[in-house]
Design a protein around this motif. Structure first.
Motif, PDB file in Angstrom:
ATOM      1  N   ASP A  42       0.843  -1.191   0.000  1.00  0.00           N
ATOM      2  CA  ASP A  42       0.000   0.000   0.000  1.00  0.00           C
ATOM      3  C   ASP A  42       0.882   1.245   0.000  1.00  0.00           C
ATOM      4  N   PRO A  43       0.683   2.158  -0.953  1.00  0.00           N
ATOM      5  CA  PRO A  43       1.505   3.374  -0.996  1.00  0.00           C
ATOM      6  C   PRO A  43       1.086   4.456  -0.001  1.00  0.00           C
ATOM      7  N   ALA A  44       0.009   4.228   0.754  1.00  0.00           N
ATOM      8  CA  ALA A  44      -0.480   5.243   1.695  1.00  0.00           C
ATOM      9  C   ALA A  44       0.613   5.655   2.673  1.00  0.00           C
ATOM     10  N   GLY A  45       0.786   6.955   2.817  1.00  0.00           N
ATOM     11  CA  GLY A  45       1.748   7.492   3.761  1.00  0.00           C
ATOM     12  C   GLY A  45       3.199   7.443   3.313  1.00  0.00           C
ATOM     13  N   LYS A  46       3.438   6.989   2.097  1.00  0.00           N
ATOM     14  CA  LYS A  46       4.809   6.874   1.588  1.00  0.00           C
ATOM     15  C   LYS A  46       5.117   8.033   0.637  1.00  0.00           C
ATOM     16  N   GLY A  47       6.377   8.356   0.542  1.00  0.00           N
ATOM     17  CA  GLY A  47       6.826   9.370  -0.404  1.00  0.00           C
ATOM     18  C   GLY A  47       6.983   8.776  -1.795  1.00  0.00           C
ATOM     19  N   VAL A  48       7.219   9.643  -2.762  1.00  0.00           N
ATOM     20  CA  VAL A  48       7.308   9.202  -4.156  1.00  0.00           C
ATOM     21  C   VAL A  48       8.445   8.199  -4.380  1.00  0.00           C
ATOM     22  N   ASP A  49       9.537   8.330  -3.640  1.00  0.00           N
ATOM     23  CA  ASP A  49      10.642   7.369  -3.793  1.00  0.00           C
ATOM     24  C   ASP A  49      10.189   5.947  -3.462  1.00  0.00           C
ATOM     25  N   ALA A  50       9.349   5.801  -2.454  1.00  0.00           N
ATOM     26  CA  ALA A  50       8.846   4.486  -2.051  1.00  0.00           C
ATOM     27  C   ALA A  50       7.713   4.000  -2.956  1.00  0.00           C
ATOM     28  N   VAL A  51       7.055   4.929  -3.635  1.00  0.00           N
ATOM     29  CA  VAL A  51       5.918   4.564  -4.497  1.00  0.00           C
ATOM     30  C   VAL A  51       6.395   4.093  -5.877  1.00  0.00           C
ATOM     31  N   ARG A  52       7.542   4.540  -6.318  1.00  0.00           N
ATOM     32  CA  ARG A  52       8.040   4.142  -7.646  1.00  0.00           C
ATOM     33  C   ARG A  52       8.098   2.622  -7.834  1.00  0.00           C
ATOM     34  N   PRO A  53       8.672   1.859  -6.892  1.00  0.00           N
ATOM     35  CA  PRO A  53       8.696   0.402  -7.097  1.00  0.00           C
ATOM     36  C   PRO A  53       7.290  -0.209  -7.129  1.00  0.00           C
ATOM     37  N   ILE A  54       6.364   0.357  -6.375  1.00  0.00           N
ATOM     38  CA  ILE A  54       4.972  -0.119  -6.392  1.00  0.00           C
ATOM     39  C   ILE A  54       4.376   0.152  -7.766  1.00  0.00           C
ATOM     40  N   ARG A  55       4.603   1.357  -8.283  1.00  0.00           N
ATOM     41  CA  ARG A  55       4.141   1.726  -9.625  1.00  0.00           C
ATOM     42  C   ARG A  55       4.682   0.754 -10.673  1.00  0.00           C
ATOM     43  N   ASP A  56       5.962   0.433 -10.573  1.00  0.00           N
ATOM     44  CA  ASP A  56       6.596  -0.439 -11.560  1.00  0.00           C
ATOM     45  C   ASP A  56       6.089  -1.879 -11.457  1.00  0.00           C
ATOM     46  N   GLU A  57       5.831  -2.341 -10.234  1.00  0.00           N
ATOM     47  CA  GLU A  57       5.260  -3.682 -10.059  1.00  0.00           C
ATOM     48  C   GLU A  57       3.865  -3.746 -10.671  1.00  0.00           C
ATOM     49  N   ILE A  58       3.081  -2.698 -10.462  1.00  0.00           N
ATOM     50  CA  ILE A  58       1.733  -2.665 -11.034  1.00  0.00           C
ATOM     51  C   ILE A  58       1.813  -2.692 -12.552  1.00  0.00           C
ATOM     52  N   ARG A  59       2.739  -1.940 -13.138  1.00  0.00           N
ATOM     53  CA  ARG A  59       2.871  -1.954 -14.602  1.00  0.00           C
ATOM     54  C   ARG A  59       3.151  -3.373 -15.111  1.00  0.00           C
TER      55      ARG A  59
END
Length: 136
Positions: free
Chosen positions: A104-121
């Motif tokens: 879950d990206p909630a409460g995380k900064g963009v640096d931590a969200v990038r790997p989540i974004r890439d996994e979703i892709r």
């Protein structure tokens, strides 16, 4: 599925993972797939770090609004992808379900969200190869 497949992405707040997944699917599939997203307890706005991470790859999800999951939306979807909503996600017979275990990206900064974004892709690309025989 007959005609254009429809995919519903569901997470609790419909503010991060499901919005990024919907953004990726719209981007990669264009009008070949109907894309929906919803949440069991929608938040007030889309996660700003998710918006920023998606903007870095040229996908604008800033104008999206978290939406409450409606039974008829799920019933009319061919594929339902859940992301951490657990028992709050309804189950409808005859639907294809996938449960993506994604942080879950909630409460995380963009640096931590990038790997989540890439996994979703990567998951969206795999889903597209199944939904559209011609691929992304």
């Amino acid at each position: 599925m007959s005609g254009k497949p429809s995919v519903l992405f569901v997470c609790v707040h419909n503010a991060g993972r499901s919005q990024m997944a919907a953004g990726w699917l719209r981007h990669l599939a264009g009008d070949r797939v109907e894309v929906r997203s919803a949440g069991s307890a929608p938040g007030d706005r889309v996660n700003p770090a998710a918006v920023a991470a998606m903007a870095e790859v040229g996908i604008d999800i800033a104008g999206q609004t978290p939406t409450k999951l409606a039974g008829e939306t799920a019933e009319s979807s061919d594929v339902i992808v859940t992301m951490g909503c657990g028992d709050a996600c309804p189950v409808f017979p005859g639907k294809r379900y996938e449960d993506w275990k994604i942080e879950d990206p909630a409460g995380k900064g963009v640096d931590a969200v990038r790997p989540i974004r890439d996994e979703i892709r990567a998951r969206i690309e795999n889903l597209l190869t199944e939904l559209l025989p011609t691929g992304p």
